[in-house]
Enzyme design. Structure first.
Site, short mmCIF file in Angstrom:
data_model
loop_
_atom_site.label_atom_id
_atom_site.label_comp_id
_atom_site.label_asym_id
_atom_site.label_seq_id
_atom_site.Cartn_x
_atom_site.Cartn_y
_atom_site.Cartn_z
N GLU A 196 0.85 -1.19 0.00
CA GLU A 196 0.00 0.00 0.00
C GLU A 196 0.88 1.24 0.00
O GLU A 196 1.84 1.32 0.77
CB GLU A 196 -0.93 0.00 1.22
CG GLU A 196 -1.71 1.27 1.45
CD GLU A 196 -2.58 1.66 0.27
OE1 GLU A 196 -2.37 2.78 -0.27
OE2 GLU A 196 -3.45 0.87 -0.14
N GLN A 263 -5.72 -5.75 -5.40
CA GLN A 263 -6.94 -4.95 -5.29
C GLN A 263 -6.65 -3.47 -5.13
O GLN A 263 -7.33 -2.77 -4.39
CB GLN A 263 -7.84 -5.47 -4.16
CG GLN A 263 -9.08 -6.12 -4.73
CD GLN A 263 -10.09 -6.50 -3.68
OE1 GLN A 263 -9.75 -7.12 -2.69
NE2 GLN A 263 -11.33 -6.15 -3.91
N CYS A 410 -23.41 -11.70 4.62
CA CYS A 410 -23.64 -13.14 4.74
C CYS A 410 -24.03 -13.67 3.36
O CYS A 410 -25.08 -13.33 2.85
CB CYS A 410 -24.77 -13.35 5.74
SG CYS A 410 -25.07 -15.04 6.20
#
Length: 556
Positions: A196, A263, A410
């Protein structure tokens, strides 16, 4: 003066049962819009940026204030229209219609590119909504943790005989989406090294317990990973470094991770990816002076990173694109074999989509974590035979810090979403939950997105780019009575590469809500089963028949 920048703003959604709107059906979108900009949720709340480069919740602060004002006066038979983050109209509809309909960053296909969008953005005529930023249902990094966890677990099954012990993941990006990777990886049993460039993002992930350790030394990071693998206790390390530099350096050293992905916000080369040898400050300055030079430099660095990913794949690493379109960017920069490693959806997730299984989520408008813990227990009660789901809920309670209003993600599908929602509605009605809940999902779902480099990559029938499906999904959810519905373009992979729709509905304990919940949360995942059955997937055809879906062209 930039109408989108106001460092004095500190937005916190109201908690409890006192309404500032005329009903929960308008209070809910107001609170969720505000929650998207909570300082613990949004990446740059002072700029209205929630996540994903420049994914915003409202076009500017004037528009934000007006949206709040309108929601507070909106009647139960009126609908607010929001065009790219700007409230443009209120119309008389009916009580079962959505209270808000949102369209973000949609462009006629010929003009659907970053260059044209950025011109509109500069003129204040458009807003990039990402997926859940502009549709007001972002819940922080938890929103992608379970999907990432499931993907990493599937990779262990496919590549490592079902065990991730002693394995490690190399990746990049600790923003709103990427920040989920280190926690998801350690939950799945891996150690994780995440690169990062922005130290504040590493510090934020440390504070919220998504990352265990921080360093600016690759040698130290590798030593931490090595020690963790020897001890059998997975660790996540945030490395302050440029991913392109680190990936290429590991190739040079002959160090091969077990899993490689990325990502970073590569989908947006102007705002989302820092070129090699550039500082954050220099990049910010160059964006004002020479956008084309920024894009070119970013794509050149992405090409370096993707070449390194291909080399690591050749050396034995299980390598996947995690949906940020970095392969496309590298391909445009001359990496002809950029697509030699697969996207994560066709490689690991599509069988779930065939059963309408995807990132179902809900938020406690009360602000009380106990409401979420009670719903966790209800999910276990109603789905008793899914140990992996129970394990997820246990780990989530133990390891995931709530950001803003308490929430839960979920992954469940067609056969479970409506009945869970109806059970939650009964819990509100009985007083077991202290206030209503909102129920929604990511746009990354089985029937709500067309994205040829991500969710619909390598479809069985070649229908990757057909975007009728998310349009029908949005229209059906509107007709079914959702509380707010959104239709976006460019989320996840950038302008020109995706169209997708979102849905949110309120469970306020009323009988009227129960009817709408039953319709919306059956129809929404059913469109995913329909889409995959139409493409020829046997799992989807079987699910459609078992659930008695009326699909006229499906053989009986």
């Amino acid at each position: 003066m930039d109408k989108r920048h106001d460092p004095s703003r500190r937005i916190i959604a109201p908690h409890g049962t006192k309404l500032s709107c005329k009903s929960w059906f308008t209070e809910a979108p107001m609170r969720m819009l505000m929650n998207n900009l909570h300082p613990d949720v949004a990446e740059r709340p002072e700029d209205l940026v929630v996540y994903g480069g420049i994914g915003r919740a409202a076009r500017d602060w004037e528009c934000y204030d007006k949206i709040i004002e309108v929601l507070q006066r909106l009647e139960e038979d009126e609908t607010l229209l929001v065009q790219s983050g700007k409230p443009v109209g209120v119309f008389k509809t009916h009580s079962n219609a959505p209270r808000v309909i949102i369209a973000n960053s949609n462009l006629v296909p010929h003009w659907a590119n970053w260059e044209h969008f950025n011109e509109l953005d500069k003129k204040g005529l458009a807003m990039y909504g990402q997926m859940t930023a502009g549709s007001w249902i972002y819940i922080g990094s938890q929103g992608i943790v379970q999907g990432t966890y499931e993907t990493f677990a599937a990779m262990a099954t496919k590549h490592f005989g079902g065990s991730s012990k002693g394995k490690w993941i190399l990746t990049g990006g600790l923003g709103g989406m990427g920040g989920a990777q280190p926690l998801a990886g350690t939950m799945a049993g891996y150690s994780v090294l995440t690169c990062e460039v922005d130290e504040t993002r590493i510090d934020f992930r440390l504070r919220t317990k998504y990352v265990d350790k921080k360093t600016d030394s690759l040698d130290e990071a590798l030593a931490m990973i090595d020690e963790a693998n020897k001890s059998g206790k997975p660790v996540s390390v945030g490395l302050l470094a440029n991913a392109a530099d680190v990936f290429a350096e590991l190739v040079e050293r002959g160090v091969t991770p077990d899993v490689v992905t990325d990502q970073t916000s590569a989908h947006d080369p102007l705002n989302g990816y820092l070129p090699q040898n550039w500082t954050l400050e220099y990049a910010a300055e160059m964006r004002k002076k020479d956008e084309a030079a920024v894009v070119k430099a970013a794509k050149q660095s992405m090409a370096v990173q993707v070449r390194a990913m291909l080399a690591l794949q050749a050396a034995g690493a299980a390598t996947t694109d995690y949906g940020n379109n970095i392969r496309q960017m590298a391909f445009e920069e001359g990496v002809e074999n950029a697509f030699d490693f697969p996207g994560f959806v066709p490689a690991y997730v599509r069988p779930l989509f065939c059963e309408g299984i995807g990132p179902f989520r809900w938020v406690a408008l009360s602000g009380d974590p106990e409401d979420i813990y009670k719903t966790d227990a209800k999910v276990k009660e109603l789905i008793p035979d899914n140990p992996q789901l129970h394990n997820w809920l246990d780990m989530a309670r133990e390891r995931i810090a709530f950001q803003g209003l308490p929430s839960r993600i979920c992954w469940v599908g067609l056969k479970d979403r409506a009945r869970l929602a109806l059970a939650f509605n009964e819990m509100v009605k009985s007083g077991e939950l202290s206030a209503p809940v909102v129920i929604g999902r990511d746009h990354l779902d089985s029937g709500s997105v067309a994205s040829p480099n991500r969710e619909t990559e390598s479809m069985l029938d070649g229908s990757d780019a057909v975007s009728d499906w998310p349009l029908m999904n949005a229209l059906l959810n509107t007709a079914s009575g959702a509380t707010w519905v959104s239709l976006h373009h460019g989320g996840g992979v950038g302008m020109g590469f995706s169209q997708h729709s979102g849905v949110v509905i309120v469970a306020d304990g009323s009988d009227e809500a129960a009817v709408r919940l039953g319709r919306v949360l059956w129809n929404d995942p059913a469109t995913g089963v329909m889409r995959h059955a139409d493409a020829g997937y046997d799992i989807a055809k079987k699910c459609a028949k078992e659930q008695n879906l009326d699909l006229p062209m499906l053989e009986k």
